[in-house]
Design an enzyme around this catalytic site. Sequence first.
Site, PDB file in Angstrom:
ATOM      1  N   ASP A  64       0.203  40.598  48.871  1.00 44.28           N
ATOM      2  CA  ASP A  64       1.329  39.831  49.412  1.00 44.28           C
ATOM      3  C   ASP A  64       2.599  40.002  48.606  1.00 44.28           C
ATOM      4  O   ASP A  64       2.576  40.467  47.476  1.00 44.28           O
ATOM      5  CB  ASP A  64       0.993  38.334  49.299  1.00 44.28           C
ATOM      6  CG  ASP A  64       0.256  37.844  50.506  1.00 44.28           C
ATOM      7  OD1 ASP A  64       0.031  38.641  51.411  1.00 44.28           O
ATOM      8  OD2 ASP A  64      -0.087  36.649  50.519  1.00 44.28           O
ATOM      9  N   LYS A 113       5.938  39.575  52.946  1.00 46.44           N
ATOM     10  CA  LYS A 113       7.210  39.385  53.647  1.00 46.44           C
ATOM     11  C   LYS A 113       8.203  40.464  53.252  1.00 46.44           C
ATOM     12  O   LYS A 113       8.194  40.956  52.137  1.00 46.44           O
ATOM     13  CB  LYS A 113       7.810  38.044  53.238  1.00 46.44           C
ATOM     14  CG  LYS A 113       7.238  36.891  53.969  1.00 46.44           C
ATOM     15  CD  LYS A 113       7.947  35.637  53.517  1.00 46.44           C
ATOM     16  CE  LYS A 113       7.118  34.424  53.852  1.00 46.44           C
ATOM     17  NZ  LYS A 113       7.553  33.253  53.127  1.00 46.44           N
ATOM     18  N   MET A 139       7.930  26.100  48.695  1.00 47.06           N
ATOM     19  CA  MET A 139       8.664  26.607  49.871  1.00 47.06           C
ATOM     20  C   MET A 139       9.699  25.592  50.366  1.00 47.06           C
ATOM     21  O   MET A 139       9.903  25.448  51.563  1.00 47.06           O
ATOM     22  CB  MET A 139       7.690  26.901  51.030  1.00 47.06           C
ATOM     23  CG  MET A 139       6.626  27.918  50.682  1.00 47.06           C
ATOM     24  SD  MET A 139       5.363  28.056  51.961  1.00 47.06           S
ATOM     25  CE  MET A 139       4.361  26.618  51.659  1.00 47.06           C
TER      26      MET A 139
HETATM   27  N1  SAH Z   1      -0.417  30.334  46.695  1.00 50.05           N
HETATM   28  C1  SAH Z   1       0.817  30.190  45.984  1.00 50.05           C
HETATM   29  C2  SAH Z   1       1.875  29.502  46.803  1.00 50.05           C
HETATM   30  C3  SAH Z   1       2.285  30.273  48.017  1.00 50.05           C
HETATM   31  S1  SAH Z   1       3.538  29.476  48.917  1.00 50.05           S
HETATM   32  C4  SAH Z   1       0.549  29.436  44.682  1.00 50.05           C
HETATM   33  O1  SAH Z   1      -0.528  28.884  44.498  1.00 50.05           O
HETATM   34  O2  SAH Z   1       1.415  29.420  43.829  1.00 50.05           O
HETATM   35  C5  SAH Z   1       4.981  30.283  48.329  1.00 50.05           C
HETATM   36  C6  SAH Z   1       5.801  29.340  47.488  1.00 50.05           C
HETATM   37  O3  SAH Z   1       5.222  29.203  46.219  1.00 50.05           O
HETATM   38  C7  SAH Z   1       7.211  29.783  47.222  1.00 50.05           C
HETATM   39  O4  SAH Z   1       8.079  29.493  48.282  1.00 50.05           O
HETATM   40  C8  SAH Z   1       7.547  28.971  46.007  1.00 50.05           C
HETATM   41  O5  SAH Z   1       7.832  27.645  46.336  1.00 50.05           O
HETATM   42  C9  SAH Z   1       6.227  28.967  45.284  1.00 50.05           C
HETATM   43  N2  SAH Z   1       6.145  30.016  44.258  1.00 50.05           N
HETATM   44  C10 SAH Z   1       5.276  31.026  44.189  1.00 50.05           C
HETATM   45  N3  SAH Z   1       5.460  31.757  43.081  1.00 50.05           N
HETATM   46  C11 SAH Z   1       6.472  31.170  42.415  1.00 50.05           C
HETATM   47  C12 SAH Z   1       7.138  31.409  41.177  1.00 50.05           C
HETATM   48  N4  SAH Z   1       6.782  32.425  40.382  1.00 50.05           N
HETATM   49  N5  SAH Z   1       8.133  30.573  40.799  1.00 50.05           N
HETATM   50  C13 SAH Z   1       8.501  29.537  41.568  1.00 50.05           C
HETATM   51  N6  SAH Z   1       7.923  29.257  42.747  1.00 50.05           N
HETATM   52  C14 SAH Z   1       6.922  30.051  43.157  1.00 50.05           C
END
Ligand code: SAH
Length: 506
Positions: free
Chosen positions: A34, A56, A171
């Site tokens: 992803d 994406k 998000m």
């Molecule tokens: N499965 C992922 C979340 C996926 S949803 C997890 O457990 O972290 C995607 C959202 O995760 C993004 O829009 C953001 O809000 C957050 N996100 C993922 N990686 C990030 C990062 N390195 N820093 C800040 N937000 C992050």
Amino acid sequence: MPNVFLVGAGPGDPGLLTLRAKEIIETCDVMIYDYLANADFLKWCRPDCEILYVGKKGGDHTLPQDKINELIVDKARSGKTICRLKGGDPYVFGRGGEEAEELVEAGIDFEVVPGITAGVAAAAYAGIPVTHRDHTTSVCFITGHEDPTKGESGHNWAVYGQSSSTLVFYMGVGNLPMIAENLMRNGRAADTPVALVRWGTRCNQQSFVSTLENVAADAAERGFKAPSIIIVGGVCSLHDKLGWFEKKPLLGQGVVVTRAREQASGLVEILRGHGACVYEFPTIAVEHLDDYAEVETAILQLARYQWVVFTSVNGVKFFWEQLSAIGLDSRIFGGMQIAAIGPATADELKARGIIPDFVPDKYVAEHVVEGLLALGIQGQDVLIPRARVAREVLPEELKKAGCRVTVLPVYETRLVQQSGEEITAALDKGAIQYVTFTSSSTVENFFELVPAETLRRYPDVRLASIGPVTSATLARFGFTPSIEPGDYTIPGLVDALVGSVAPDKG
Ligand code: SAH
């Protein structure tokens, strides 16, 4: 044995990947990854691994979720081992649950490898413990981006508004004004601290703390975008006190490493440890010779020499490789004298049970000769195992001193043919602040790939050279390095680079 693994890639810092995840990345037949899974991990995939990107691109999904599910099921049916790699944790807003359900329906066994979720990791890297006894007894993970096809909000804003729970929104940047508004309307004080952390745990992490009342305007003013985590609650007040990651001296600084990939890991790791965004751009590759007959003969006649001088880590590695290939080991050196041109070469020898008799204080050929003469090398038989093409100063000077010198090529280096486009694009974006050169050949090869005129267009980019010989080569291309360490070593180079950043960061 299950053949599908739903794997969490963690929030981005490669060190936050689990051992189990790494094991699966290294062994899988098919990798389906992803947008938020750090693409750096792909270097661990087997060379024959099929790598598929389904993340994406510019806001759209390259593949809709049902197609991703189909793809996973199809690939799994072929009996191959699939690594489905997702950012953070696969079951935290990652649609991992949906993919797992599909697998169950298709009768395919799977395993889940949890990952460190961004809501916890980005917070910790921004100095925010998601729970703390003085502030809260609970934490909620909330989606800030509800399914637009759902008519009414699935959130019970009254509960979030009235609880003292730390709220972590994923998000949510696009909906920040709505989120802040709903929380205030439902009872959270307007001065409740709110933190935003963008690209948490990565070298380009940014964060700030505001209040419910001001956060939307502050975020807009700073141009804060996804991917960001929004944290609401008293724990955010600890950001300044407990922040540690953003204090790293090279955080966010783009540094190009031109060293051969085989040798670069040490330098890359130290730079990353200081927070740098490292661009690995190996300009040389270290390779075996086609024929080792000459090396074998030299090894079998080693007793002829009184001195063996190793001039590089690779010289030691490739020499020993041949030594082992003919069934011999370090004992062959017997009472011979051994020199190492620098500390890294000396360490490589020590790892093989050899304590060098001589390591110079300054790591250039001229100083080595002085030191060796002081140890009485004059008139003796000297073997120098090294690269096929290298500077001739050391053998020449030793010959002048009456030594009988045999230069023994044990490996060769060649220009890595690659496009300089990635570097040029990064220069254009202003993403590169430093280019490091660790030998004259890295300079020559770099300018083969990125023309000197291109680099000249970016006068703010600072050049770091390991020592005077490399700097002289830079001068031939019309550049003066702004960084050159006092001792000509990799750690010295990094220290000089760290010392050169703006004092407010240092
Ligand atoms: N499965 C992922 C979340 C996926 S949803 C997890 O457990 O972290 C995607 C959202 O995760 C993004 O829009 C953001 O809000 C957050 N996100 C993922 N990686 C990030 C990062 N390195 N820093 C800040 N937000 C992050």
